[in-house]
Design a protein around this motif. Structure first.
Motif, PDB file in Angstrom:
ATOM      1  N   UNK A 285     -43.815   5.307   6.309  1.00  0.00           N
ATOM      2  CA  UNK A 285     -44.294   4.324   5.335  1.00  0.00           C
ATOM      3  C   UNK A 285     -44.719   4.993   4.029  1.00  0.00           C
ATOM      4  N   UNK A 286     -45.282   6.192   4.129  1.00  0.00           N
ATOM      5  CA  UNK A 286     -45.661   6.912   2.909  1.00  0.00           C
ATOM      6  C   UNK A 286     -44.425   7.349   2.128  1.00  0.00           C
ATOM      7  N   UNK A 287     -43.375   7.756   2.836  1.00  0.00           N
ATOM      8  CA  UNK A 287     -42.160   8.201   2.153  1.00  0.00           C
ATOM      9  C   UNK A 287     -41.499   7.062   1.383  1.00  0.00           C
ATOM     10  N   UNK A 288     -41.749   5.827   1.815  1.00  0.00           N
ATOM     11  CA  UNK A 288     -41.195   4.662   1.119  1.00  0.00           C
ATOM     12  C   UNK A 288     -42.112   4.166   0.008  1.00  0.00           C
ATOM     13  N   UNK A 289     -43.296   4.776  -0.118  1.00  0.00           N
ATOM     14  CA  UNK A 289     -44.236   4.350  -1.147  1.00  0.00           C
ATOM     15  C   UNK A 289     -45.007   3.099  -0.788  1.00  0.00           C
ATOM     16  N   UNK A 290     -44.965   2.698   0.491  1.00  0.00           N
ATOM     17  CA  UNK A 290     -45.693   1.497   0.911  1.00  0.00           C
ATOM     18  C   UNK A 290     -47.179   1.796   1.053  1.00  0.00           C
TER      19      UNK A 290
END
Length: 291
Positions: A285-290
């Motif tokens: 989720x962090x890698x997607x910027x969420x």
């Protein structure tokens, strides 16, 4: 608990959960076992707001609540990684060098019960603030979840547990789905593939997805070596080195023990299964910027 694989259906439609549920029940004879619910909060450090403080980069923290446990991932971009320190250490001095940094880039903690992190931060008056805490949040009030994963847990036969859920922002917007397949008979499955993916789990996750032509799915993985780096504990490393010094390499009671293939910390068993799954979910989720 067993070896687990995770995947993201990034562009799942609003009806995605219903479609996956029908596929599991109708085509895999899946049996509903309960609700799958995770909540995630992210925080930012406020050290940079202190007058005169020199902070080269902002530290971040994410907390994922799963059942009665909270898994906390802290990251300090200015701190070294364990691999960086080992690369700089002369031969034979690795342990000494590993003890030198005050902390490493990534710290991964497990707390219990839920809300334990918020209470700890409040008691310590720690300089962290929830990214969702705005002017309307009253002092001492616990901020709301930034993100939740809400769905179902299914059993397929006696060997599989499958968890599927929508990724939902606090606003109610759905940001795709998470799918998790757990193979109960094995606590660990060493994959020949570098990134740690398993063909067995990948095939099952693929089969539970509905036949949608434009579905964008991504495997969420971490290699065994990367996970060992996350779990590394300097105190345990030091204790292990001291035990080795006391017993010596020729101790007849120790000889060959390192070759045994029993359960060890980091395998997909007990609380370690939940820890590893939580780490993967937060990372995705962090890698997607969420987050």
């Amino acid at each position: 608990m067993g070896f687990t694989g995770l995947a993201r259906w990034v562009n799942a439609p609003s009806s995605g959960l219903q479609m996956v549920t029908q596929n599991i029940v109708w085509n895999h004879n899946g049996v509903l076992k309960g609700r799958w619910f995770l909540s995630v909060r992210s925080y930012r450090s406020t050290l940079s707001q202190i007058s005169g403080a020199q902070v080269s980069s902002e530290r971040t923290m994410c907390a994922l609540t799963m059942d009665e446990n909270v898994f906390v991932l802290l990251e300090d971009p200015a701190a070294p990684t364990r691999a960086d320190v080992l690369a700089a250490a002369p031969p034979g001095q690795e342990l000494t060098y590993l003890q030198s940094p005050s902390h490493y880039r990534t710290t991964f903690l497990t707390l219990t019960p839920p809300n334990a992190l918020e209470h700890l931060l409040a008691q310590l008056k720690a300089r962290w603030i929830s990214v969702r805490q705005g002017s309307g949040t009253q002092k001492g009030q616990t901020p709301g979840h930034q993100l939740t994963v809400d769905g179902h847990i299914f059993a397929i036969g006696t060997d599989w547990l499958v968890r599927v859920g929508n990724v939902m922002l606090a606003s109610g917007a759905v940001k795709g789905m998470l799918l998790e397949a757990e193979y109960l008979p094995l606590p660990v499955l060493h994959s020949p593939i570098t990134d740690g993916t398993s063909e067995l789990l990948s095939n099952l996750l693929t089969s539970v997805l509905p036949n949608v032509s434009d579905a964008k799915t991504v495997a969420v993985t971490i290699s065994d070596s990367q996970w060992e780096d996350v779990l590394w504990d300097r105190e345990e490393e030091e204790k292990g080195a001291k035990r080795k010094e006391r017993t010596g390499s020729e101790d007849i009671y120790m000889y060959g023990d390192e070759e045994k293939g029993g359960w060890k910390p980091g395998d997909w068993g007990g609380i370690d299964r939940d820890r590893r799954a939580a780490y993967l979910i937060m990372g995705a989720l962090r890698s997607e910027g969420i987050l």
